[in-house]
Design a protein around this motif. Structure first.
Motif, short mmCIF file in Angstrom:
data_model
loop_
_atom_site.label_atom_id
_atom_site.label_comp_id
_atom_site.label_asym_id
_atom_site.label_seq_id
_atom_site.Cartn_x
_atom_site.Cartn_y
_atom_site.Cartn_z
N ASP A 179 53.35 9.02 5.04
CA ASP A 179 53.12 8.27 6.47
C ASP A 179 54.25 8.94 7.22
O ASP A 179 53.80 9.24 8.61
CB ASP A 179 53.15 7.07 6.36
CG ASP A 179 54.37 6.25 6.07
OD1 ASP A 179 55.11 6.82 5.11
OD2 ASP A 179 54.98 5.18 6.59
N GLY B 288 53.48 12.51 10.13
CA GLY B 288 53.88 12.39 11.56
C GLY B 288 54.91 13.05 12.37
O GLY B 288 55.33 13.14 13.36
N CYS C 156 58.34 14.53 16.47
CA CYS C 156 57.37 13.44 15.90
C CYS C 156 56.25 13.32 16.68
O CYS C 156 56.25 13.63 17.97
CB CYS C 156 57.93 12.21 15.88
SG CYS C 156 59.65 12.19 14.87
N ASN D 123 54.41 10.65 17.35
CA ASN D 123 54.15 9.36 18.10
C ASN D 123 55.62 8.77 18.19
O ASN D 123 56.39 9.14 17.33
CB ASN D 123 53.37 8.55 17.81
CG ASN D 123 53.14 7.99 16.29
OD1 ASN D 123 54.29 7.43 15.96
ND2 ASN D 123 52.08 8.25 15.44
N SER D 124 55.86 7.70 19.04
CA SER D 124 57.30 6.90 19.05
C SER D 124 57.47 6.32 18.09
O SER D 124 58.59 6.04 17.66
CB SER D 124 57.17 6.21 20.61
OG SER D 124 55.96 5.22 20.71
N SER D 125 56.52 5.60 17.29
CA SER D 125 56.95 4.88 16.29
C SER D 125 57.38 5.46 15.04
O SER D 125 58.39 5.01 14.54
CB SER D 125 55.58 3.99 15.88
OG SER D 125 54.55 4.80 15.18
N ILE D 126 56.98 6.73 14.79
CA ILE D 126 57.42 7.57 14.02
C ILE D 126 58.81 7.87 14.39
O ILE D 126 59.90 8.07 13.33
CB ILE D 126 56.60 8.93 13.42
CG1 ILE D 126 55.33 8.50 13.05
CG2 ILE D 126 57.45 9.60 12.59
CD1 ILE D 126 55.58 7.89 11.45
N THR E 132 60.99 6.23 16.28
CA THR E 132 61.99 5.18 15.98
C THR E 132 62.38 4.92 14.71
O THR E 132 63.44 4.71 14.39
CB THR E 132 61.23 4.04 16.62
OG1 THR E 132 60.72 4.15 17.99
CG2 THR E 132 62.05 2.77 16.31
N ILE E 133 61.57 5.33 13.80
CA ILE E 133 61.73 5.08 12.31
C ILE E 133 62.89 6.13 11.91
O ILE E 133 63.82 5.96 11.13
CB ILE E 133 60.38 5.22 11.40
CG1 ILE E 133 59.48 4.02 11.56
CG2 ILE E 133 60.82 5.37 9.83
CD1 ILE E 133 58.26 4.21 11.10
N ILE F 200 60.01 13.71 20.64
CA ILE F 200 58.60 13.29 20.57
C ILE F 200 57.94 14.32 21.22
O ILE F 200 58.33 15.18 22.32
CB ILE F 200 58.60 12.08 21.58
CG1 ILE F 200 59.25 10.94 20.60
CG2 ILE F 200 56.90 11.82 21.27
CD1 ILE F 200 59.31 9.62 21.59
#
Length: 89
Positions: free
Chosen positions: A33, A37, A52, A54-57, A59-60, A87
């Protein structure tokens, strides 16, 4: 007439090959996952620059950066001491 590829400097060709090889290694060791990304932009001064999707990836990757650096410690391709996350648009 010379091909355009004959004008490309060797260091750029080598860097492209390095990024492809490192990307293949990351595909093996990173969770799927996360790997799906991200995209490797460059590596400079032992810092891996990752884009990345998207922002969620992102952040991770930022909060668990040391975990992902540690996954790259055993590679024989190049030394990675830091990861810079951006990003992509």
């Amino acid at each position: 007439m010379k091909k355009i590829s004959s004008f490309i400097p060797v260091n750029i060709i080598n860097k492209s090959a390095l990024i492809k090889e490192l990307s293949a290694y990351i595909h093996k060791v990173y969770p799927e996952d996360v790997f799906l990304g991200i995209e490797i932009n460059s590596i400079k001064d032992h810092t891996l620059i990752i884009s990345c999707k998207n922002s969620s990836i992102a952040t991770i990757m930022r909060f668990e950066k040391q975990k992902y650096i540690d996954l790259l410690k055993n590679n024989t391709i190049c030394q990675v001491d830091d990861i810079k996350v951006v990003i992509s648009d």
